[in-house]
Design a protein around this motif. Structure first.
Motif, short mmCIF file in Angstrom:
data_model
loop_
_atom_site.label_atom_id
_atom_site.label_comp_id
_atom_site.label_asym_id
_atom_site.label_seq_id
_atom_site.Cartn_x
_atom_site.Cartn_y
_atom_site.Cartn_z
N UNK A 1 0.84 -1.20 0.00
CA UNK A 1 0.00 0.00 0.00
C UNK A 1 0.87 1.24 0.00
N UNK A 2 0.54 2.21 -0.84
CA UNK A 2 1.21 3.50 -0.86
C UNK A 2 0.14 4.57 -0.79
N UNK B 1 -1.10 13.81 -3.91
CA UNK B 1 -0.14 13.11 -4.78
C UNK B 1 1.26 13.01 -4.19
N UNK B 2 1.39 13.24 -2.87
CA UNK B 2 2.67 13.12 -2.18
C UNK B 2 2.59 11.89 -1.28
N UNK B 3 3.55 10.95 -1.39
CA UNK B 3 3.51 9.74 -0.56
C UNK B 3 3.50 10.07 0.94
N UNK B 4 2.61 9.39 1.67
CA UNK B 4 2.47 9.57 3.12
C UNK B 4 2.20 8.21 3.74
N UNK B 5 2.28 8.14 5.05
CA UNK B 5 1.91 6.92 5.76
C UNK B 5 2.90 5.79 5.58
N UNK B 6 2.42 4.59 5.86
CA UNK B 6 3.27 3.41 5.77
C UNK B 6 2.58 2.34 4.93
N UNK B 7 3.26 1.24 4.71
CA UNK B 7 2.73 0.13 3.94
C UNK B 7 1.70 -0.62 4.79
N UNK B 8 0.49 -0.06 4.86
CA UNK B 8 -0.56 -0.61 5.71
C UNK B 8 -1.91 -0.37 5.03
N UNK C 1 -4.94 5.86 -2.56
CA UNK C 1 -4.12 4.72 -2.15
C UNK C 1 -3.71 3.95 -3.39
N UNK C 2 -2.43 3.69 -3.51
CA UNK C 2 -1.91 2.89 -4.61
C UNK C 2 -1.65 1.49 -4.09
N UNK C 3 -2.20 0.48 -4.74
CA UNK C 3 -2.06 -0.91 -4.32
C UNK C 3 -1.22 -1.67 -5.34
#
Length: 91
Positions: free
Chosen positions: A15-16, A21-28, A43-45
């Motif tokens: 998960x991204x 359009x700026x990456x945030x968070x974690x792979x969750x 969310x990009x999967x």
């Protein structure tokens, strides 16, 4: 909080999360943050499924657009009701 629910994502999809359009968070699959008015969340999967057909990775569409509401003021109103209890008479 946001939760991604993949379809055919495989046993361990990646998960991204993106805000504007700026990456945030974690792979969750769950993402939490404090939004600002008009933020766009996607969310990009990336699937790790053995048999992938179609685009990989895939991005959620349309984006979720956060909007700010006017502050709500909390209040409480207490109203006494009539009490038909018996009156006691002392003699």
């Amino acid at each position: 909080s946001f939760r991604a629910t993949p379809v055919n994502g495989g046993a361990a999809p990646a998960y991204l999360w993106k805000v504007n359009n700026v990456p945030k968070g974690s792979n969750s699959p769950v993402f939490a943050y404090n939004p600002i008015d008009n933020d766009q969340v996607t969310c990009e999967l990336t699937s790790n499924s053995v048999c992938i057909s179609g685009t990989n990775p895939v991005e959620s569409f349309p984006p979720i657009i956060m909007s700010e509401s006017a502050a709500l003021i909390a209040s409480v109103t207490i109203v006494a009701s009539s009490n038909p209890a018996c009156q006691w008479r002392y003699q």
